[in-house]
Write a protein that holds these residues in place. Structure first.
Motif, PDB file in Angstrom:
ATOM      1  N   ARG A   1     -11.912  33.749  25.298  1.00 51.38           N
ATOM      2  CA  ARG A   1     -12.994  33.169  24.500  1.00 51.38           C
ATOM      3  C   ARG A   1     -14.223  32.955  25.382  1.00 51.38           C
ATOM      4  O   ARG A   1     -14.107  32.506  26.520  1.00 51.38           O
ATOM      5  CB  ARG A   1     -12.569  31.832  23.894  1.00 51.38           C
TER       6      ARG A   1
ATOM      7  N   ASN B   1      -8.279  34.436  16.547  1.00 54.04           N
ATOM      8  CA  ASN B   1      -8.897  34.342  17.866  1.00 54.04           C
ATOM      9  C   ASN B   1     -10.422  34.397  17.828  1.00 54.04           C
ATOM     10  O   ASN B   1     -11.067  34.443  18.878  1.00 54.04           O
ATOM     11  CB  ASN B   1      -8.313  35.411  18.793  1.00 54.04           C
TER      12      ASN B   1
ATOM     13  N   ASP C   1     -12.311  28.485  16.514  1.00 53.03           N
ATOM     14  CA  ASP C   1     -12.146  27.458  17.546  1.00 53.03           C
ATOM     15  C   ASP C   1     -11.270  26.297  17.065  1.00 53.03           C
ATOM     16  O   ASP C   1     -10.546  25.694  17.853  1.00 53.03           O
ATOM     17  CB  ASP C   1     -13.512  26.907  17.965  1.00 53.03           C
TER      18      ASP C   1
END
Length: 363
Positions: A170, A257, A260
């Motif tokens: 991320r 993915n 958050d």
């Protein structure tokens, strides 16, 4: 072990059970209505597939002779039917034993309350089984409510393949936080509550002059799509919303993915598979206190459990995670550990495998 699995071959859950047992070397026969024939390309070549002649709801009653013929031909060591209403009825008519019945959710939460006849059917189906399995403790209690005579119910969680559902890289430099869900757009899943909660958060963040940009990603299709999009406009959050639509199951990890914080504010749930998938991807979660959802969340550790139908309470819980980077990372990390320790798919397959083996031996 030779297993007759009576279930919808179109269901990804049925496919996962069938493939898992076949891959473990069992002779697995998946028997299904022809109306449940789609997505067969996902079924392992090791699974032996049988389709009954009569489709639609009548098939649960009119396929009895054909089903008995299949059972005589394959001579299984044990039969496992999934879904207590339709396939449970067909399994009862077969008179086959040993027989394990796996309940799924709406079959024991909704079907029995359509009429007194529906409740009698479910009771007969449950009592006909040699053993009952439930994916959650709360659903096991519902079975006991319907049939107090049943004292033993096995818990067989529908686990997560952590090789597929896992955290991805991320970009931590962005100030955009994505709140998201992967659900069917139907009333029971409380997407409207999520929209109200997001509007509540947005208003609070504006008042605080927060530098964080909030985005809401909703993955899934369903009958409420138009209604919910209109609600987002009414709440003045439509520009913050991304509507992905319905996706195939294998794409779920990709979208998780991109999120958050995962939120599920359902009004009714039998088990929290989607929550476990999100936790396995390292996401903190906020869920309602509906059905089996609280069972799969360690409140305050892997996420927060809030009262259903309470967008303000959900909004406050989400804001705590939005505003605290350390909490967000900690909950995500603890979520991965929680799934691996209790809901690993292969371990859960072993649980049902042992139950079927015991029943095949008369234990």
């Amino acid at each position: 072990m030779k297993i007759a699995l009576l279930s919808a071959s179109s269901s990804i859950h049925s496919i996962r059970w069938a493939n898992a047992f076949a891959e473990r070397g069992h002779e697995l026969h998946l028997i299904s209505l022809p109306s449940h024939a789609k997505t067969n390309h996902l079924i392992s070549e090791k699974v032996r597939l049988h389709f009954l002649p009569v489709p639609t709801l009548l098939g649960y009653y009119l396929n009895s002779i054909a089903f008995k013929k299949i059972l005589r031909e394959i001579k299984p060591d044990v039969m496992n039917a999934h879904y207590a209403s339709g396939y449970g009825t067909l399994a009862r008519f077969s008179g086959f034993s040993p027989y394990v019945l796996s309940v799924w959710g709406s079959d024991v939460y909704d079907f029995p309350y359509k009429s007194s006849l529906h409740k009698r059917i479910i009771r007969k189906n449950l009592l006909a089984a040699d053993r009952i399995c439930s994916t959650s403790k709360v659903m096991a209690e519902q079975v006991r409510f319907l049939c107090p005579e049943i004292s033993r119910i096995e818990i067989t969680p529908f686990g997560i393949d952590t090789g597929i559902f896992k955290p991805a890289f991320r970009n931590q430099q962005t100030n955009t936080i994505t709140i998201g869900t992967v659900k069917t757009l139907a009333p029971k899943y409380g997407i409207d509550t999520l929209l109200h909660a997001f509007a509540y958060i947005k208003e609070r963040m504006v008042k605080k002059d927060s530098p964080v940009n909030l985005r809401l990603m909703i993955v899934g299709g369903g009958p409420q799509e138009r209604e919910l999009k209109l609600l987002s406009e009414k709440l003045h959050i439509s520009k913050n919303c991304t509507w992905i639509g319905k996706i195939p199951n294998h794409e779920v990890p990709k979208y998780l993915n991109q999120i958050d914080i995962y939120v599920a504010l359902s009004r009714s749930e039998s088990f929290g598979v989607a929550i476990l998938e999100a936790s396995a991807c390292g996401l903190p979660v906020v869920v309602s206190d509906a059905g089996g959802l609280p069972e799969v969340v360690v409140n305050g550790v892997t996420g927060f459990v809030v009262r259903r139908e309470s967008p303000e309470e959900a909004g406050e819980a989400i804001m705590r995670i939005v505003e605290n980077t350390d909490l967000r990372e900690s909950m995500g990390r603890k979520g991965v550990e929680h799934v691996k320790s209790l809901y690993d798919w292969q371990e859960n397959v072993t649980v049902l495998e042992r139950i079927l083996q015991d029943r095949s031996k008369g234990v």
